[in-house]
Design an enzyme around this catalytic site. Structure first.
Site, PDB file in Angstrom:
ATOM      1  N   GLU A  84      69.955 -28.082 -32.519  1.00 49.32           N
ATOM      2  CA  GLU A  84      69.820 -27.530 -34.057  1.00 49.32           C
ATOM      3  C   GLU A  84      71.050 -26.788 -34.337  1.00 49.32           C
ATOM      4  O   GLU A  84      71.055 -25.308 -33.698  1.00 49.32           O
ATOM      5  CB  GLU A  84      68.830 -27.071 -34.317  1.00 49.32           C
ATOM      6  CG  GLU A  84      67.466 -27.912 -34.814  1.00 49.32           C
ATOM      7  CD  GLU A  84      67.758 -28.819 -36.064  1.00 49.32           C
ATOM      8  OE1 GLU A  84      68.481 -28.495 -36.802  1.00 49.32           O
ATOM      9  OE2 GLU A  84      67.003 -29.562 -35.895  1.00 49.32           O
TER      10      GLU A  84
HETATM   11  N1  LIG Z   1      70.754 -25.943 -37.098  1.00 50.86           N
HETATM   12  C1  LIG Z   1      70.108 -24.956 -37.511  1.00 50.86           C
HETATM   13  O1  LIG Z   1      68.944 -25.246 -37.715  1.00 50.86           O
HETATM   14  C2  LIG Z   1      70.668 -23.611 -37.377  1.00 50.86           C
HETATM   15  C3  LIG Z   1      71.585 -23.385 -36.624  1.00 50.86           C
HETATM   16  N2  LIG Z   1      72.417 -22.259 -36.575  1.00 50.86           N
HETATM   17  C4  LIG Z   1      73.588 -21.870 -35.799  1.00 50.86           C
HETATM   18  O2  LIG Z   1      73.634 -21.057 -34.781  1.00 50.86           O
HETATM   19  C5  LIG Z   1      74.777 -20.178 -35.021  1.00 50.86           C
HETATM   20  C6  LIG Z   1      74.333 -18.517 -35.214  1.00 50.86           C
HETATM   21  O3  LIG Z   1      73.341 -18.399 -34.288  1.00 50.86           O
HETATM   22  P1  LIG Z   1      73.728 -17.434 -33.034  1.00 50.86           P
HETATM   23  O4  LIG Z   1      72.256 -16.742 -32.793  1.00 50.86           O
HETATM   24  O5  LIG Z   1      74.787 -16.638 -33.198  1.00 50.86           O
HETATM   25  O6  LIG Z   1      73.793 -18.646 -31.842  1.00 50.86           O
HETATM   26  P2  LIG Z   1      74.012 -18.450 -30.665  1.00 50.86           P
HETATM   27  O7  LIG Z   1      74.618 -19.849 -29.933  1.00 50.86           O
HETATM   28  O8  LIG Z   1      75.071 -17.441 -30.067  1.00 50.86           O
HETATM   29  O9  LIG Z   1      72.557 -17.926 -30.011  1.00 50.86           O
HETATM   30  C7  LIG Z   1      71.487 -18.777 -30.201  1.00 50.86           C
HETATM   31  C8  LIG Z   1      70.458 -18.425 -29.113  1.00 50.86           C
HETATM   32  O10 LIG Z   1      71.030 -18.732 -27.687  1.00 50.86           O
HETATM   33  C9  LIG Z   1      71.526 -17.597 -26.742  1.00 50.86           C
HETATM   34  N3  LIG Z   1      72.448 -17.818 -26.256  1.00 50.86           N
HETATM   35  C10 LIG Z   1      73.739 -17.166 -26.585  1.00 50.86           C
HETATM   36  N4  LIG Z   1      74.533 -17.260 -25.552  1.00 50.86           N
HETATM   37  C11 LIG Z   1      74.078 -18.055 -24.742  1.00 50.86           C
HETATM   38  C12 LIG Z   1      74.694 -18.531 -23.597  1.00 50.86           C
HETATM   39  N5  LIG Z   1      75.792 -18.630 -23.120  1.00 50.86           N
HETATM   40  N6  LIG Z   1      73.746 -19.220 -22.568  1.00 50.86           N
HETATM   41  C13 LIG Z   1      72.291 -19.436 -22.977  1.00 50.86           C
HETATM   42  N7  LIG Z   1      71.805 -18.874 -24.362  1.00 50.86           N
HETATM   43  C14 LIG Z   1      72.749 -18.337 -25.022  1.00 50.86           C
HETATM   44  C15 LIG Z   1      71.158 -16.609 -27.943  1.00 50.86           C
HETATM   45  O11 LIG Z   1      70.782 -15.461 -27.145  1.00 50.86           O
HETATM   46  P3  LIG Z   1      71.004 -14.137 -27.854  1.00 50.86           P
HETATM   47  O12 LIG Z   1      71.133 -14.236 -29.479  1.00 50.86           O
HETATM   48  O13 LIG Z   1      69.676 -13.070 -27.556  1.00 50.86           O
HETATM   49  O14 LIG Z   1      72.165 -13.456 -27.183  1.00 50.86           O
HETATM   50  C16 LIG Z   1      70.139 -17.158 -28.952  1.00 50.86           C
HETATM   51  O15 LIG Z   1      68.841 -17.070 -28.455  1.00 50.86           O
HETATM   52  C17 LIG Z   1      75.568 -20.797 -35.870  1.00 50.86           C
HETATM   53  O16 LIG Z   1      76.489 -21.554 -35.472  1.00 50.86           O
HETATM   54  C18 LIG Z   1      74.631 -21.530 -36.798  1.00 50.86           C
HETATM   55  O17 LIG Z   1      75.279 -22.730 -37.550  1.00 50.86           O
HETATM   56  C19 LIG Z   1      71.608 -21.286 -36.878  1.00 50.86           C
HETATM   57  C20 LIG Z   1      70.473 -21.266 -37.761  1.00 50.86           C
HETATM   58  C21 LIG Z   1      70.029 -22.449 -37.857  1.00 50.86           C
END
Ligand SMILES: NC(=O)C1=CN([C@@H]2O[C@H](COP(=O)(O)OP(=O)(O)OC[C@H]3O[C@@H](n4cnc5c(N)ncnc54)[C@H](OP(=O)(O)O)[C@@H]3O)[C@@H](O)[C@H]2O)C=CC1
Ligand SMILES: CCCCCC(=O)O
Length: 459
Positions: free
Chosen positions: A212
């Site tokens: 997602e």
């Molecule tokens: N399609 C949908 O339903 C939705 C999509 N989004 C998308 O998500 C993004 C914003 O959310 P955001 O949390 O910043 O997204 P991220 O991709 O930065 O993080 C998502 C999850 O992945 C973890 N994560 C981050 N970097 C890594 C990595 N290198 N390896 C493994 N896991 C990792 C994060 O951990 P941690 O945060 O603890 O660092 C978090 O739990 C936007 O692009 C938005 O469009 C948001 C909401 C809904």
């Protein structure tokens, strides 16, 4: 942070619990969903408080877009029995006598990773789908929305045994450690960049994924619309949660003939919604972190601010902002905004807007404000996106019967309602044959049977 050994122990305990068959029992699943629902109800004040601390999310938005996940639990409870029943399907005469069925099998032990922008709903919503389908679940909420994710962890630990539903707190390192383990499905909500990392890690174990993701969701505005209502729906969809919504209208593509009136209407609506100084308005939120705040403030540089533009780093505040004179090469058009900044681009013919959209990665959502049926059909036919809302924004997410997911760079797979149950199930095909009757045309010796087979196959 949990050690690798501890993480492996958690997953192993879940595999053993899944092997008992307990999660396959429908009464068990219904009972767990009711426990989850009660836990959400009991925690709602804490959830609202945590969301306010993380995002300065208003109580109404917290109810509407986070605690409101209760409605999805109710929907699943209402339909689960029928979804879980094996489905008898038709079979050809040459398979007579037999019965053909599809059994929805739980996948096993699944991993859910959630983001910080709707940290409660985007953890609980996929979780309830995984429970409904009969799985064990390991959760990794975002450490960036610290207050809410700690609350989610407490709620899960108080409600479920970790051998059934476990929550592992931490950031990127924990997420990567978990991704190195074998799961039966990974459900990831987050950015496209990290989505690629998740898919690469999953490939090592041949683990199916639901991604997602995000992207730049365009909002086309044509001329034959109810302008004041369109302004309300665009402003609401853009600035809810201070623009930190994956399906927020990222940028406007406006027919030049209506642009002036639309921008006047949007400015008026922003004032109507948030007053002369939104910074003092409890209905308007804040940016989640200094990192996101600085990224967004950087996108404002050298842009023509029509509305808003005020920022306060100490408060992580960015005013509801509208930019004019934006070009396709502007920095703000190179990345998902994911904040309260609305760039406006204009066009003369709808074909131009469609071409701009089709030159970019497929968006998660696409919005068209137009009552012209031909224009609606043209946009639906000539563009590809995760989902579309005509003459509104975001509201397609409120229909449980509409699967929610992306396409191309905005994601793969979907959920909500039955789509969640299907995502976390394997559709097992079963054919039951009878010994009462047997057609021997398929058995050797084949002599004298070829002509029959040729007629039977046809062509
Ligand atoms: N399609 C949908 O339903 C939705 C999509 N989004 C998308 O998500 C993004 C914003 O959310 P955001 O949390 O910043 O997204 P991220 O991709 O930065 O993080 C998502 C999850 O992945 C973890 N994560 C981050 N970097 C890594 C990595 N290198 N390896 C493994 N896991 C990792 C994060 O951990 P941690 O945060 O603890 O660092 C978090 O739990 C936007 O692009 C938005 O469009 C948001 C909401 C809904
Ligand atoms: C309004 C609720 C939206 C939740 C998913 C998203 O970030 O778009």
């Amino acid at each position: 942070m949990l050690t690798t050994t501890r993480i492996r122990d958690v997953i192993e305990a879940q595999r053993q619990f899944f092997a008992t068959g307990k999660t396959k029992d429908l009464d068990f699943r219904i009972e767990q969903l009711k426990r989850l629902k009660q836990a959400v109800i009991d925690s709602k004040e804490l959830v609202i408080d945590a969301l306010n601390k993380d995002l300065k999310k208003s109580e109404l938005e917290a109810y509407l877009t986070e605690v409101g996940v209760i409605r999805e639990i109710n929907y699943v409870l209402k339909h689960l029995k029928s979804w879980a029943k094996p489905k008898t399907v038709a079979r050809p005469l040459d398979q007579f006598p037999s019965v053909a069925r599809i059994y929805p099998d739980p996948l096993g032990v699944v991993f859910i990773v959630s983001p910080w922008n709707y940290p409660f709903q985007l953890t609980i919503s996929p979780l309830l789908g995984a429970i409904a389908a009969g799985n064990c679940v390991t959760l990794k909420p975002s450490e960036i929305s610290g207050h809410t994710s700690r609350l989610v962890a407490d709620l899960i630990r108080k409600t479920f045994d970790p051998s059934y539903i476990a929550v592992v707190e931490g950031g990127v390192e924990v997420s990567q450690e978990l991704l190195s383990q074998k799961f039966d499905h990974i459900f990831f909500t987050g950015g496209t960049q990290v989505g690629r990392i998740v898919m690469e890690a999953a490939a090592k174990h041949l683990t199916p994924v639901t991604l997602e993701l995000g992207g730049k969701s365009p909002c086309i505005v044509e001329t034959d619309i109810d302008l004041p209502t369109a302004c309300k729906r665009i402003v609401w969809g853009k600035f809810i949660n201070a623009g930190q919504t994956c399906i927020a209208p990222d940028y406007l593509l406006v027919n030049r003939r209506i642009k002036r009136d639309l921008l006047v209407g949007i400015e008026r609506t922003i004032t109507e919604f948030f007053g002369q100084n939104p910074a003092n308005n409890p209905d308007y939120g804040r940016i989640i972190s200094d990192k996101q705040f600085e990224r967004l403030r950087g996108l404002l540089q050298d842009e023509e601010v029509l509305v808003g533009g005020q920022t306060n780093a100490g408060d992580r505040y960015i005013a509801p902002t509208v930019l004019d004179g934006v070009s396709l090469t502007s920095p703000i058009m190179q990345e998902e905004i994911f904040g309260p900044i609305l760039p406006v681009l204009e066009y003369d013919k709808l074909d131009e807007a469609i071409a701009i959209i089709n030159q970019r990665p497929k968006p998660l959502a696409l919005y068209l404000f137009s009552t012209d049926k031909q224009q609606q059909q043209q946009v639906l036919r000539e563009t590809s996106s995760g989902g579309v809302c005509l003459n509104d924004t975001i509201m397609h997410l409120g229909v449980s019967e509409l699967p929610f997911g992306g396409v191309g760079d905005s994601g793969m797979g979907s959920y909500h309602g039955k789509a969640s149950f299907d995502t976390f199930s394997h559709s097992k095909s079963v054919l039951e044959k009878s010994f009462r009757f047997d057609l021997n045309f398929r058995y050797p010796p084949y002599k004298n049977k070829l002509e029959f087979i040729k007629r039977f196959i046809g062509g």
